[in-house]
Design a protein around this motif. Structure first.
Motif, PDB file in Angstrom:
ATOM      1  N   VAL A 170     -71.612 -74.481  40.774  1.00  0.00           N
ATOM      2  CA  VAL A 170     -72.231 -75.642  40.118  1.00  0.00           C
ATOM      3  C   VAL A 170     -71.549 -76.943  40.525  1.00  0.00           C
ATOM      4  O   VAL A 170     -71.744 -77.978  39.886  1.00  0.00           O
ATOM      5  CB  VAL A 170     -72.214 -75.488  38.577  1.00  0.00           C
ATOM      6  N   GLY A 171     -70.738 -76.890  41.589  1.00  0.00           N
ATOM      7  CA  GLY A 171     -70.191 -78.106  42.174  1.00  0.00           C
ATOM      8  C   GLY A 171     -68.923 -78.635  41.566  1.00  0.00           C
ATOM      9  O   GLY A 171     -68.592 -79.815  41.767  1.00  0.00           O
ATOM     10  N   GLN A 172     -68.175 -77.797  40.838  1.00  0.00           N
ATOM     11  CA  GLN A 172     -66.921 -78.252  40.248  1.00  0.00           C
ATOM     12  C   GLN A 172     -65.751 -78.025  41.211  1.00  0.00           C
ATOM     13  O   GLN A 172     -65.760 -77.089  42.012  1.00  0.00           O
ATOM     14  CB  GLN A 172     -66.644 -77.507  38.938  1.00  0.00           C
ATOM     15  N   ILE A 173     -64.762 -78.907  41.132  1.00  0.00           N
ATOM     16  CA  ILE A 173     -63.531 -78.743  41.892  1.00  0.00           C
ATOM     17  C   ILE A 173     -62.594 -77.874  41.060  1.00  0.00           C
ATOM     18  O   ILE A 173     -62.242 -78.244  39.938  1.00  0.00           O
ATOM     19  CB  ILE A 173     -62.879 -80.101  42.204  1.00  0.00           C
ATOM     20  N   VAL A 174     -62.201 -76.731  41.603  1.00  0.00           N
ATOM     21  CA  VAL A 174     -61.392 -75.763  40.863  1.00  0.00           C
ATOM     22  C   VAL A 174     -60.063 -75.566  41.590  1.00  0.00           C
ATOM     23  O   VAL A 174     -60.028 -75.359  42.807  1.00  0.00           O
ATOM     24  CB  VAL A 174     -62.109 -74.404  40.737  1.00  0.00           C
TER      25      VAL A 174
END
Length: 202
Positions: A43-47
């Motif tokens: 979903v496009g999150q930086i992890v």
């Protein structure tokens, strides 16, 4: 005496049961975290990725290799307090974005309207022995299209212009008995006491 032995045995049984449950839960928690990480990336999150000390050192070497300003700022941060350790290394980028705005009259421009630029950031987060977090980093604006690719501007983060907030660390555990202390620390002691007590009665 028998009452004390029964209490010790009960405590030991509860402690062992909970310890075993925690051990069995660890793989499930790790699997849940891995599934969530995949979802967050989808979903496009930086992890943040988990990494050991060697991997962090290698990443620090990579981001400072061609960045003298960041290398100097990092050296100053490491020397600024006692026992500073590197906790996190961040490399992020906007990806190509289209330049827009008004062109100054009568001035040559490194970037024209419609050109694509990429804003790149490298950041190292450190923590001192006393618990204070420090952040050093640099930002660069790079024209990626039209070629040739060219760095327009770069600079290290300014402490005077920065504002960083974080949640406070949890308070240290209070002295005395608590549920967590009994379960984690006291398990072996209760087992040893129970076994010794039963042996004496027998």
């Amino acid at each position: 005496m028998r009452g004390m032995i029964v209490v010790a045995v009960l405590f030991a049984a509860v402690a062992v049961a909970i310890a075993c449950a925690v051990d069995r839960c660890a793989p499930a928690l790790a699997a849940t975290a891995a599934i969530e990480e995949t979802h967050l990336r989808d979903v496009g999150q930086i992890v943040a990725q988990q990494a050991g000390a060697a991997a962090l050192r290698a990443e620090v070497a990579r981001v400072t290799a061609d960045n003298a300003g960041l290398s100097s700022a990092l050296g100053a941060a490491l020397a600024a307090a006692r026992r500073v350790r590197i906790e996190r290394v961040v490399s992020v980028s906007t990806g190509p974005v289209v330049a827009s705005g008004e062109v100054p009259l009568g001035r040559p421009c490194l970037v024209d309207i419609g050109d694509e630029i990429d804003v790149r950031a490298s950041e190292v987060q450190l923590r001192s022995e006393a618990g204070n977090m420090m952040i050093v980093g640099s930002l660069s604006a790079v024209r990626v299209r039209p070629e040739p690719v060219s760095t327009i501007a770069t600079g290290v983060l300014s402490a005077e212009m920065a504002r960083v907030l974080e949640t406070p660390p949890p308070p240290p555990p209070e002295r005395g008995w608590s549920t967590s202390l009994v379960l984690v620390v006291g398990a072996s002691a209760f087992i040893a006491g129970a076994v010794a007590g039963v042996a004496i009665v027998l």
